[in-house]
Structure formats: structure tokens, C-alpha cells
Design a protein around this motif. Structure first.
Motif, PDB file in Angstrom:
ATOM      1  N   ALA A  95      13.253  24.508 -22.622  1.00  0.00           N
ATOM      2  CA  ALA A  95      13.051  24.249 -24.058  1.00  0.00           C
ATOM      3  C   ALA A  95      11.570  24.069 -24.381  1.00  0.00           C
ATOM      4  N   LEU A  96      10.834  23.375 -23.504  1.00  0.00           N
ATOM      5  CA  LEU A  96       9.393  23.187 -23.720  1.00  0.00           C
ATOM      6  C   LEU A  96       8.675  24.530 -23.730  1.00  0.00           C
ATOM      7  N   GLU A  97       9.026  25.405 -22.784  1.00  0.00           N
ATOM      8  CA  GLU A  97       8.388  26.719 -22.705  1.00  0.00           C
ATOM      9  C   GLU A  97       8.703  27.550 -23.950  1.00  0.00           C
ATOM     10  N   LYS A  98       9.978  27.569 -24.358  1.00  0.00           N
ATOM     11  CA  LYS A  98      10.380  28.392 -25.499  1.00  0.00           C
ATOM     12  C   LYS A  98       9.814  27.869 -26.812  1.00  0.00           C
ATOM     13  N   SER A  99       9.554  26.573 -26.905  1.00  0.00           N
ATOM     14  CA  SER A  99       9.016  25.990 -28.140  1.00  0.00           C
ATOM     15  C   SER A  99       7.534  26.280 -28.302  1.00  0.00           C
ATOM     16  N   GLY A 100       6.889  26.663 -27.200  1.00  0.00           N
ATOM     17  CA  GLY A 100       5.457  26.926 -27.247  1.00  0.00           C
ATOM     18  C   GLY A 100       4.593  25.689 -27.070  1.00  0.00           C
ATOM     19  N   HIS A 101       5.218  24.556 -26.733  1.00  0.00           N
ATOM     20  CA  HIS A 101       4.467  23.295 -26.632  1.00  0.00           C
ATOM     21  C   HIS A 101       4.333  22.789 -25.193  1.00  0.00           C
ATOM     22  N   ALA A 102       4.658  23.620 -24.217  1.00  0.00           N
ATOM     23  CA  ALA A 102       4.691  23.136 -22.831  1.00  0.00           C
ATOM     24  C   ALA A 102       3.381  22.494 -22.391  1.00  0.00           C
ATOM     25  N   GLY A 103       2.246  23.025 -22.852  1.00  0.00           N
ATOM     26  CA  GLY A 103       0.964  22.494 -22.418  1.00  0.00           C
ATOM     27  C   GLY A 103       0.601  21.158 -23.024  1.00  0.00           C
ATOM     28  N   LYS A 104       1.250  20.803 -24.132  1.00  0.00           N
ATOM     29  CA  LYS A 104       0.884  19.573 -24.849  1.00  0.00           C
ATOM     30  C   LYS A 104       1.919  18.454 -24.739  1.00  0.00           C
ATOM     31  N   VAL A 105       3.036  18.761 -24.102  1.00  0.00           N
ATOM     32  CA  VAL A 105       4.123  17.777 -24.053  1.00  0.00           C
ATOM     33  C   VAL A 105       4.424  17.387 -22.607  1.00  0.00           C
ATOM     34  N   LYS A 106       4.471  16.088 -22.347  1.00  0.00           N
ATOM     35  CA  LYS A 106       4.839  15.568 -21.027  1.00  0.00           C
ATOM     36  C   LYS A 106       6.273  15.032 -21.078  1.00  0.00           C
ATOM     37  N   ILE A 107       6.789  14.647 -19.912  1.00  0.00           N
ATOM     38  CA  ILE A 107       8.171  14.161 -19.820  1.00  0.00           C
ATOM     39  C   ILE A 107       8.174  12.717 -19.325  1.00  0.00           C
ATOM     40  N   GLY A 108       9.082  11.939 -19.876  1.00  0.00           N
ATOM     41  CA  GLY A 108       9.303  10.575 -19.405  1.00  0.00           C
ATOM     42  C   GLY A 108      10.792  10.355 -19.193  1.00  0.00           C
ATOM     43  N   THR A 109      11.132   9.328 -18.430  1.00  0.00           N
ATOM     44  CA  THR A 109      12.550   9.008 -18.222  1.00  0.00           C
ATOM     45  C   THR A 109      12.761   7.502 -18.187  1.00  0.00           C
ATOM     46  N   ASP A 110      13.879   7.062 -18.706  1.00  0.00           N
ATOM     47  CA  ASP A 110      14.342   5.686 -18.518  1.00  0.00           C
ATOM     48  C   ASP A 110      15.539   5.788 -17.581  1.00  0.00           C
ATOM     49  N   VAL A 111      15.313   5.435 -16.323  1.00  0.00           N
ATOM     50  CA  VAL A 111      16.354   5.607 -15.316  1.00  0.00           C
ATOM     51  C   VAL A 111      17.464   4.564 -15.480  1.00  0.00           C
ATOM     52  N   ALA A 112      17.082   3.335 -15.895  1.00  0.00           N
ATOM     53  CA  ALA A 112      18.037   2.223 -15.986  1.00  0.00           C
ATOM     54  C   ALA A 112      18.811   2.079 -14.674  1.00  0.00           C
ATOM     55  N   ALA A 113      18.048   2.012 -13.570  1.00  0.00           N
ATOM     56  CA  ALA A 113      18.639   2.074 -12.230  1.00  0.00           C
ATOM     57  C   ALA A 113      19.560   0.903 -11.908  1.00  0.00           C
ATOM     58  N   SER A 114      19.409  -0.223 -12.602  1.00  0.00           N
ATOM     59  CA  SER A 114      20.312  -1.360 -12.359  1.00  0.00           C
ATOM     60  C   SER A 114      21.759  -0.992 -12.650  1.00  0.00           C
ATOM     61  N   GLU A 115      21.956   0.012 -13.518  1.00  0.00           N
ATOM     62  CA  GLU A 115      23.306   0.436 -13.888  1.00  0.00           C
ATOM     63  C   GLU A 115      24.046   1.082 -12.720  1.00  0.00           C
ATOM     64  N   PHE A 116      23.303   1.627 -11.737  1.00  0.00           N
ATOM     65  CA  PHE A 116      23.988   2.285 -10.613  1.00  0.00           C
ATOM     66  C   PHE A 116      23.525   1.748  -9.255  1.00  0.00           C
ATOM     67  N   TYR A 117      23.135   0.503  -9.230  1.00  0.00           N
ATOM     68  CA  TYR A 117      22.733  -0.161  -7.973  1.00  0.00           C
ATOM     69  C   TYR A 117      23.970  -0.805  -7.352  1.00  0.00           C
ATOM     70  N   LYS A 118      24.327  -0.368  -6.145  1.00  0.00           N
ATOM     71  CA  LYS A 118      25.538  -0.864  -5.485  1.00  0.00           C
ATOM     72  C   LYS A 118      25.240  -1.205  -4.029  1.00  0.00           C
ATOM     73  N   GLU A 119      25.563  -2.408  -3.648  1.00  0.00           N
ATOM     74  CA  GLU A 119      25.467  -2.814  -2.230  1.00  0.00           C
ATOM     75  C   GLU A 119      24.102  -2.469  -1.621  1.00  0.00           C
ATOM     76  N   GLY A 120      23.050  -2.684  -2.414  1.00  0.00           N
ATOM     77  CA  GLY A 120      21.699  -2.460  -1.919  1.00  0.00           C
ATOM     78  C   GLY A 120      21.231  -1.017  -1.948  1.00  0.00           C
ATOM     79  N   LYS A 121      22.046  -0.123  -2.542  1.00  0.00           N
ATOM     80  CA  LYS A 121      21.657   1.283  -2.634  1.00  0.00           C
ATOM     81  C   LYS A 121      21.898   1.808  -4.052  1.00  0.00           C
ATOM     82  N   TYR A 122      21.430   3.034  -4.285  1.00  0.00           N
ATOM     83  CA  TYR A 122      21.515   3.635  -5.619  1.00  0.00           C
ATOM     84  C   TYR A 122      22.457   4.829  -5.598  1.00  0.00           C
ATOM     85  N   ASP A 123      23.496   4.752  -6.451  1.00  0.00           N
ATOM     86  CA  ASP A 123      24.513   5.799  -6.517  1.00  0.00           C
ATOM     87  C   ASP A 123      24.236   6.689  -7.724  1.00  0.00           C
TER      88      ASP A 123
END
Length: 324
Positions: free
Chosen positions: A237-265
Motif C-alpha cells: 500500500a505504501l508503494e502504490k500510494s507513492g509515499h513509501a519514501g516519506k512514511v515509516k511504520i510503527g507497531t503496538d505489540v501489546a505483548a502482555s496480551e499473549f504472554y504465557k508461562e514466561g513465553k510469548y504465543d
């Protein structure tokens, strides 16, 4: 400005259709209104919301008790107080009127953090108006921050939803685009909208019209099978929009939601998820490193469980110079 008239609270509904608290505060200048936000994924150390717990009404999520606490306990004690005394008013509500504490500090569990925050926000808006300042300048002022120079933040557009925000198998709660190359907030907003609509077209072509449904916060929730697939779709989508060079990506993993028994599922929404595939903190960090090398990712929020401090420390040491 003082608060000569009672503060009035009511129950309203937020963007998810869940009840929340709204407060009107009236001074001799104006009426000031504030409503409290509420998240789908909350940490165990957060201040405690007060919900009614009546399963026969709004699935137990009603806030009539919090509303009553504002109207009957908080409001009478704030009448006549100067709305510019933000810290004094906040401390009065948190420490004197509520007074509850847990292992991590003032927990606000008696009045409810939602009751206290609604009043605090309304007081802040009234204080800004009484000082004839915009709200952002007033907050900087009472926080002791410089008020001679401001910078508009880069908007983050939550365009793909997963985790507890969506019904797909995507583990990460949010994938965001950040138009860091825009010359103004307006241009950033235009870029965000163009990428969003381009992404809709990419998803429709790849997964069908049904996949264009949106999650809790307006992002698309396509039936992707893993996080890498979501990132590949976003890059297209970034490439097709023509904005790939000006737009970066971020994520909110919210890893506590899938932390089980000391590991991440990462397949936690699959009831048959195989424990052998769950990742350690070090393995999960390895995945983040892959993402940052393959994609223009510059921001990773909540990459580990809220108590997994060793993983946070290691990630900061190894990746902190290039990713926030």
C-alpha cells in the motif's frame, strides 16, 4: 476562575459502545466538558476504573457508581476552588477524598480513576480558559515545560488492527503508519488518508470485500495469518500510494496480551496453539530485529510483557539507538 456551580457527571458511550464518564464543569466564564477514554487492553499496574458490575445492565460495564461519586462526593468539595490549582485539586481527589492505595501507589479504587480523571480533565480545560491560553500551552505551563517553542507531533495512523482489537489471527494489536517525511501536519494527514484508502484497495483485491471490515479503532482487520503478512500488505500500500519514501511504520505489540508461562504465543487466538512455537523474550527480540531490517519500522510499543524488564533492557541496549 472558580467553580461556583456544581460539577455534573453523566454516563455516555465511547467509540466502542462502552459506557464511560463525562463531566460538565461550569465557571463564571463558560461550561467545560471532558470524557474519559478507556482501553481494550489494560495493564495490571494501571489506575483502577470503577465499573458497576451489574451483569444485567451493559454487561456489567456501567459507570453509574462512578457518576454518582462525582456528583455526590467530588463535586461538593470542589465548589469555590480555583480551577488553576490543578495539582491541589488532583491531590485532593486522589489522596483525600479517595485515599485508596495498593503496592504501586494511589490506586483510585474507591471513587474510580474514571471519575477522578473526568473531573481533572474538565478542571484543566477551565484553568486554560481562565488563563486565556490554549490547552497545550497551559499544560506545558503547569508541567514546568518551556512555552516559547512548540512542535506539532507526527500523527500515527492505526491502519491494521489485530490482537485484542480484532478477530483475525494477528498477534500485534496495531500496525501504524507515521508520515515523518511530511512538511506539515496537514500534509501528514493527507498522506495518512491516501495510504489508508490505498490499503483498502490492496486488501480488497488480495482477500476480498469481507476483509475490508475494520477493527476497534478503525484499522482494517484482514484475515492475515501472521505479522509478516500484514507488514507485506502494508508495504504494498505504501508503494502504490507513492509515499513509501516519506512514511515509516510503527507497531503496538501489546505483548502482555499473549504472554504465557514466561513465553510469548504469537498464535494466541488459536485455541490449538502449540507451546513448542512460543517464543522467549530473546527470540521475540530477534523477530523485531528482522522487522526493522526488512521494513522501515521505527517505533515498537509494548514489545514485551509489562514485567519482563530484562527483555526491555536488552532490547534498549541492542536496538534503542534506531527504534523508539
Amino acid at each position: 476562575a472558580r467553580t461556583p456551580l456544581p460539577i455534573k457527571a453523566r454516563e455516555i458511550f465511547d467509540s466502542r459502545g462502552n459506557p464511560t464518564v463525562e463531566v460538565d464543569l461550569i465557571t463564571d466564564q463558560h461550561l467545560f466538558r471532558a470524557a474519559v477514554p478507556s482501553g481494550a487492553s489494560t495493564g495490571i499496574y494501571e489506575a483502577l476504573e470503577l465499573r458497576d458490575g451489574d451483569k444485567a445492565r451493559l454487561l456489567g460495564k456501567g459507570v453509574l457508581k462512578a457518576v454518582q461519586n462525582v456528583n455526590e462526593q467530588i463535586a461538593p468539595k470542589l465548589i469555590g476552588m480555583d480551577v488553576t490549582k490543578q495539582k491541589e485539586i488532583d491531590n485532593l481527589m486522589v489522596e483525600a477524598i479517595d485515599g485508596t492505595q495498593n503496592d504501586w501507589g494511589w490506586s483510585k479504587s474507591s471513587l474510580g480513576a474514571n471519575a477522578i480523571l473526568a473531573v481533572s480533565m474538565a478542571v484543566c480545560r477551565a484553568g486554560a480558559a481562565s488563563m486565556q491560553m490554549p490547552l497545550y500551552e497551559y499544560i506545558a505551563n503547569i508541567a514546568g515545560r518551556p512555552t516559547d517553542k512548540y512542535m506539532m507531533p507526527v500523527p500515527s495512523f492505526n491502519v491494521i488492527n489485530g490482537g485484542s482489537h480484532a478477530g483475525n489471527r494477528l498477534a500485534c494489536q496495531e500496525f501504524m503508519i507515521l508520515p515523518v517525511g511530511a512538511s506539515s501536519f496537514k500534509e501528514a494527514l493527507v498522506m495518512g488518508c491516501e495510504v489508508y484508502h490505498t490499503l483498502k484497495g490492496v486488501i480488497k483485491k488480495k482477500y476480498g470485500q469481507d476483509a475490508c471490515n475494520v477493527g476497534d479503532e478503525g484499522g482494517f482487520a484482514p484475515s492475515v495469518q501472521d505479522n509478516n503478512e500484514a507488514l507485506d500488505v502494508l508495504m504494498e500500500a505504501l508503494e502504490k500510494s507513492g509515499h513509501a519514501g516519506k512514511v515509516k511504520i510503527g507497531t503496538d505489540v501489546a505483548a502482555s496480551e499473549f504472554y504465557k508461562e514466561g513465553k510469548y504465543d504469537l498464535d494466541f487466538k488459536n485455541p490449538d496453539s502449540a507451546p513448542a512455537t512460543w517464543k522467549t523474550g530473546a527470540e521475540l527480540m530477534g523477530l523485531y530485529k528482522e522487522w526493522c531490517s526488512k521494513y522501515p519500522m521505527i517505533s515498537i510499543e509494548d514489545p514485551f510483557d509489562q514485567d519482563d524488564w530484562s527483555s526491555y533492557a536488552q532490547m534498549y541496549t541492542e536496538m534503542g539507538s534506531s527504534v523508539q
